[in-house]
Write an enzyme that holds these catalytic residues in place. Structure first.
Site, PDB file in Angstrom:
ATOM      1  N   LYS A 125       0.850  -1.189   0.000  1.00 57.17           N
ATOM      2  CA  LYS A 125       0.000   0.000   0.000  1.00 57.17           C
ATOM      3  C   LYS A 125       0.889   1.244   0.000  1.00 57.17           C
ATOM      4  CE  LYS A 125      -4.411   0.599   2.294  1.00 57.17           C
ATOM      5  NZ  LYS A 125      -5.085   0.428   3.580  1.00 57.17           N
TER       6      LYS A 125
HETATM    7  C1  E4P Z   1      -8.345   1.601   3.339  1.00 60.65           C
HETATM    8  O1  E4P Z   1      -7.675   0.747   2.821  1.00 60.65           O
HETATM    9  C2  E4P Z   1      -8.128   2.143   4.670  1.00 60.65           C
HETATM   10  O2  E4P Z   1      -7.484   1.186   5.464  1.00 60.65           O
HETATM   11  C3  E4P Z   1      -9.409   2.450   5.378  1.00 60.65           C
HETATM   12  O3  E4P Z   1     -10.535   2.121   4.643  1.00 60.65           O
HETATM   13  C4  E4P Z   1      -9.428   3.765   6.048  1.00 60.65           C
HETATM   14  O4  E4P Z   1     -10.658   3.875   6.697  1.00 60.65           O
HETATM   15  P1  E4P Z   1     -10.960   4.937   7.849  1.00 60.65           P
HETATM   16  O5  E4P Z   1     -11.319   6.205   7.193  1.00 60.65           O
HETATM   17  O6  E4P Z   1     -12.094   4.321   8.581  1.00 60.65           O
HETATM   18  O7  E4P Z   1      -9.708   5.030   8.679  1.00 60.65           O
END
Ligand code: E4P
Length: 309
Positions: A125
């Site tokens: 990522k």
């Molecule tokens: C995506 O891959 C992220 O890990 C995640 O969806 C972030 O979500 P949040 O806004 O609830 O932290």
């Protein structure tokens, strides 16, 4: 509620380029009814939250990030890597996204190599931007350069922190396998900055102001109430925009809709053309729920007592 006016032929064509989600098992003569359904990933680093769902075949991928690892109890980078490795083992062969924490191009590429060996199903990522928010002298192209280098090495990338379709396009063009638009955070932003001004767009108040003589709401504004305001649909509109851009150019990078807060957003993403939904355990727990299902179920159970069941 976001409702696109159309699904273009180009979008349907693009679906034919995407992986089959529910393939027939070898020797199984029955064709699955939803072979092109969006994949469902869980957005968590906590094994206990997803192990039963994974074993039941309900999720087929996982996304993690540093905040989720902290929540899962990671106390050091080595500990975080142990957790990530365990999740890769659990989910194999389905993809598990592991986020880089380094901020400098060379260090990021080295860290990607380190994470890639945690599992043959690992996906790296890479944040698209934000580097200059941490260090004003940082190279704004850091994320794109890393994506390109990882693509050249054959390492799959999930580009994270996507908030507009330009970012999504550039990530795809650099070679990302997935882009992650954060629709929940866009809605959070809209809620936080919503002010009770009585004007179109500040929907709840707008509806209040637009009653007919009988006191009924004017129908075309009821959509604003259902979704909490047009501006709060920004995430779903973003998914639709990315899906349109990717369809225009038949881009195979998968749209991994992320940061869900509720069921309405899941529905909106399905309407908008997301390829994958990554859903937190708290929202996953609600996907089979509806108050009328509860009510109906109670009545069926009660009535079945009439014939001894
Ligand atoms: C995506 O891959 C992220 O890990 C995640 O969806 C972030 O979500 P949040 O806004 O609830 O932290």
């Amino acid at each position: 509620m976001f409702t696109p006016a159309f699904t273009s032929a180009a979008m349907l064509d693009r679906k034919n380029l995407m992986p089959v989600v529910n393939p027939d098992k070898a020797g199984n003569p029955l064709h699955h009814p939803a072979p092109k359904a969006p994949r469902i990933f869980a957005d968590t680093a906590t094994r206990s939250e997803i192990e039963p769902l994974f074993k039941a075949g309900i999720i087929n991928g996982l996304t993690t990030n540093p905040s989720l690892l902290k929540k899962a109890g990671a106390k050091s980078w080595d500990h975080a890597k142990e957790i990530m490795k365990d999740l890769c083992n659990l989910l194999r062969p389905f993809p598990v996204s592991l986020e880089l924490t380094e901020l400098d191009e060379e260090k990021m590429v080295r860290q990607a190599d380190e994470l890639a060996v945690l599992g043959d199903n690992s996906v790296i990522k890479v944040p698209i931007g934000g580097y200059r928010a941490i260090n004003s002298a940082a190279d704004p192209f850091t994320g794109l350069k890393v994506i390109r280098r990882l693509w050249e090495k054959g390492i799959k990338v999930n580009t994270t922190l996507i908030f507009n379709s330009t970012q999504a396009f550039w990530a795809a063009n650099a070679g990302a396998t997935y882009v992650s638009p954060f629709l929940g955070r866009l809605a959070d932003y809209a809620y936080k900055h919503d002010t009770p001004e009585r004007k179109p767009g500040n929907s709840l108040y707008w509806v209040e102001d637009h009653k007919n003589a009988k006191g009924d709401q004017i129908m075309h504004n009821t959509e604003y109430v259902a979704s909490g305001g047009a501006v709060k649909d920004a995430g779903a509109r973003l998914i639709f925009e990315i899906a349109t851009v990717f369809a225009n150019y038949q881009i195979k990078t998968e749209i991994l809709a992320a940061s869900f807060r509720n069921q309405v957003q899941l529905t909106e993403c399905l309407l908008a053309g997301a390829d994958i939904l990554t859903v937190p355990a708290s929202v996953l727990a609600t996907v089979a729920d509806h108050p009328l299902s509860d009510e109906g179920m109670k009545a069926f159970v009660e009535d079945s007592k009439a014939f001894g069941k």
